[in-house]
Enzyme design. Structure first.
Site, PDB file in Angstrom:
ATOM      1  N   ASP A   1       0.826  -1.209   0.000  1.00  0.00           N
ATOM      2  CA  ASP A   1       0.000   0.000   0.000  1.00  0.00           C
ATOM      3  C   ASP A   1       0.864   1.263   0.000  1.00  0.00           C
ATOM      4  O   ASP A   1       0.335   2.379  -0.051  1.00  0.00           O
ATOM      5  CB  ASP A   1      -1.018   0.002   1.146  1.00  0.00           C
ATOM      6  CG  ASP A   1      -0.376   0.028   2.513  1.00  0.00           C
ATOM      7  OD1 ASP A   1       0.861  -0.057   2.601  1.00  0.00           O
ATOM      8  OD2 ASP A   1      -1.116   0.135   3.510  1.00  0.00           O
ATOM      9  N   SER A   2       2.193   1.100  -0.003  1.00  0.00           N
ATOM     10  CA  SER A   2       3.092   2.233  -0.285  1.00  0.00           C
ATOM     11  C   SER A   2       2.757   2.817  -1.660  1.00  0.00           C
ATOM     12  O   SER A   2       3.132   3.952  -1.975  1.00  0.00           O
ATOM     13  CB  SER A   2       4.566   1.795  -0.236  1.00  0.00           C
ATOM     14  OG  SER A   2       4.752   0.625  -1.005  1.00  0.00           O
TER      15      SER A   2
ATOM     16  N   ASP B   1      -1.289  -6.430  -0.367  1.00  0.00           N
ATOM     17  CA  ASP B   1      -1.409  -5.727   0.914  1.00  0.00           C
ATOM     18  C   ASP B   1      -2.859  -5.318   1.160  1.00  0.00           C
ATOM     19  O   ASP B   1      -3.487  -4.690   0.293  1.00  0.00           O
ATOM     20  CB  ASP B   1      -0.554  -4.447   0.823  1.00  0.00           C
ATOM     21  CG  ASP B   1       0.251  -4.184   2.069  1.00  0.00           C
ATOM     22  OD1 ASP B   1       0.120  -4.946   3.039  1.00  0.00           O
ATOM     23  OD2 ASP B   1       1.025  -3.204   2.059  1.00  0.00           O
TER      24      ASP B   1
ATOM     25  N   LYS C   1      -0.986  -9.670   3.120  1.00  0.00           N
ATOM     26  CA  LYS C   1      -0.314  -9.089   4.286  1.00  0.00           C
ATOM     27  C   LYS C   1      -1.224  -8.024   4.889  1.00  0.00           C
ATOM     28  O   LYS C   1      -1.943  -7.342   4.163  1.00  0.00           O
ATOM     29  CB  LYS C   1       1.009  -8.472   3.821  1.00  0.00           C
ATOM     30  CG  LYS C   1       1.749  -7.649   4.854  1.00  0.00           C
ATOM     31  CD  LYS C   1       3.143  -7.302   4.385  1.00  0.00           C
ATOM     32  CE  LYS C   1       3.285  -5.975   3.654  1.00  0.00           C
ATOM     33  NZ  LYS C   1       2.814  -4.803   4.401  1.00  0.00           N
TER      34      LYS C   1
ATOM     35  N   GLU D   1      -1.169  -5.152   8.557  1.00  0.00           N
ATOM     36  CA  GLU D   1      -0.317  -4.567   9.598  1.00  0.00           C
ATOM     37  C   GLU D   1      -0.886  -4.828  10.991  1.00  0.00           C
ATOM     38  O   GLU D   1      -2.075  -4.603  11.220  1.00  0.00           O
ATOM     39  CB  GLU D   1      -0.180  -3.051   9.380  1.00  0.00           C
ATOM     40  CG  GLU D   1       0.574  -2.704   8.120  1.00  0.00           C
ATOM     41  CD  GLU D   1       0.784  -1.205   7.961  1.00  0.00           C
ATOM     42  OE1 GLU D   1       0.509  -0.428   8.902  1.00  0.00           O
ATOM     43  OE2 GLU D   1       1.227  -0.807   6.868  1.00  0.00           O
TER      44      GLU D   1
ATOM     45  N   GLU E   1       9.406  -3.920  10.233  1.00  0.00           N
ATOM     46  CA  GLU E   1       9.701  -2.575   9.711  1.00  0.00           C
ATOM     47  C   GLU E   1      10.264  -1.664  10.799  1.00  0.00           C
ATOM     48  O   GLU E   1       9.647  -1.493  11.876  1.00  0.00           O
ATOM     49  CB  GLU E   1       8.443  -1.943   9.094  1.00  0.00           C
ATOM     50  CG  GLU E   1       8.730  -0.534   8.571  1.00  0.00           C
ATOM     51  CD  GLU E   1       7.787  -0.034   7.516  1.00  0.00           C
ATOM     52  OE1 GLU E   1       6.887  -0.770   7.081  1.00  0.00           O
ATOM     53  OE2 GLU E   1       7.971   1.137   7.096  1.00  0.00           O
TER      54      GLU E   1
HETATM   55  O1  KIV Z   1       3.461  -1.128   1.486  1.00  0.00           O
HETATM   56  C1  KIV Z   1       4.636  -1.480   1.456  1.00  0.00           C
HETATM   57  O2  KIV Z   1       5.389  -1.202   0.522  1.00  0.00           O
HETATM   58  C2  KIV Z   1       5.143  -2.238   2.582  1.00  0.00           C
HETATM   59  C3  KIV Z   1       6.628  -2.275   2.745  1.00  0.00           C
HETATM   60  C4  KIV Z   1       7.067  -1.006   3.362  1.00  0.00           C
HETATM   61  C5  KIV Z   1       7.070  -3.460   3.508  1.00  0.00           C
HETATM   62  O3  KIV Z   1       4.401  -2.743   3.357  1.00  0.00           O
END
Ligand code: KIV
Length: 269
Positions: free
Chosen positions: A52-53, A91, A119, A121, A188
């Site tokens: 989600d970056s 994500d 994934k 958080e 992280e």
């Molecule tokens: O969203 C993302 O790119 C991530 C990385 C920072 C691990 O979760």
């Protein structure tokens, strides 16, 4: 290209177990589109993370909290089309896993979009959601330490594990996710000795970002590696290219050629 129906559930879990056993380090980078994902796959990257970056380095949001499920599915589909060999990790964005039912529903959407594993958080605080995803048969990757989806509450991107209470929280989160059956844990911005402790304590492989050299693997945001997002760069990143500089150079040369001669190829062999 990979067929949507050939999602490799068993392959994903086995991949992680084999790597933990052999000690061969896991290489991961983010990608959000077809060409980037295809290049990462061709370069031999193990895990293509559609993170989600995306919200920051592609969509221009201030942080990751505005990213939607629709955006994650759209970009997961694009990236998955470019990957034949690597694992595609999708994500779950902020607000998409508020209950176990919602977590499963949205994890399934990412899988339908082409993710091999998902994934989200958090640790003990999101354990019911994690357990529901794993019970649904979806390979799961945890993400602990600095949680970008909570950056507003946290007041910035801070290093984790410095105090004894912080260290204990990270270990407890890691052990809870490991016991629940997470295949891997993204660590992280955790201080290196605590990241090493987690790596030794869990069966899941640990994938570090800004957490020292003792993890089972490493992940970076592709734009940080390539220097293509110069407006925000975490302190632990050392870019290996200057895409932003090269883009400015090429665009300025093209603009000059067009303005002076009308020929877009002027000055080139
Ligand atoms: O969203 C993302 O790119 C991530 C990385 C920072 C691990 O979760």
């Amino acid at each position: 290209m990979r067929a949507q129906e050939s999602i490799r559930w068993d392959h994903s879990v086995k991949f992680f177990q084999d790597r933990k056993r052999s000690g061969e380090r896991v290489v991961s980078l983010t990608a959000y589109d077809f060409p980037s994902a295809r290049l990462l796959d061709e370069a031999g990257v193990d895990i293509v993370l559609v993170g989600d970056s995306l919200g920051m380095v592609v969509l221009g949001y201030e942080d990751t909290t505005a990213v939607t499920m629709e955006e994650m599915c759209h970009h997961t589909r694009a990236a998955a089309r470019g990957v034949e060999r690597a694992m595609v990790l999708g994500d779950l964005p902020f607000g998409s896993y508020e209950t176990p039912e919602e977590a499963v529903q949205n994890a399934r959407r990412l899988v339908a979009a082409g993710a091999d594993a998902v994934k989200l958080e958090g640790g003990i605080a999101v354990l019911p959601e994690v357990e529901a995803i794993i019970a649904d048969g979806i390979p799961f990757v945890g993400h602990i330490g600095m949680l970008p989806q909570h950056v507003r509450e946290e007041g910035g991107y801070k290093k984790k594990g410095k105090s004894e209470a912080g260290r204990a929280r990270i270990i407890a989160d890691a052990e809870a996710l490991d016991a629940a059956g997470a295949c891997a844990l993204v660590l992280e911005s955790i201080i290196s000795p605590v990241a090493a402790e987690v790596t030794h304590a869990v069966d899941a492989i640990t994938i570090g970002i800004g957490s020292g050299h003792c993890c089972d693997g490493q992940v970076l945001v592709l734009h940080d590696l390539l220097g293509s997002f110069p407006w925000f760069r975490p302190g632990f990143v050392r870019p290996r290219a200057d895409f932003a500089g090269e883009t400015l150079r090429a665009v300025r040369a093209y603009a000059h050629a067009v303005r002076e001669t009308g020929n877009p190829n002027e000055g080139l062999p």
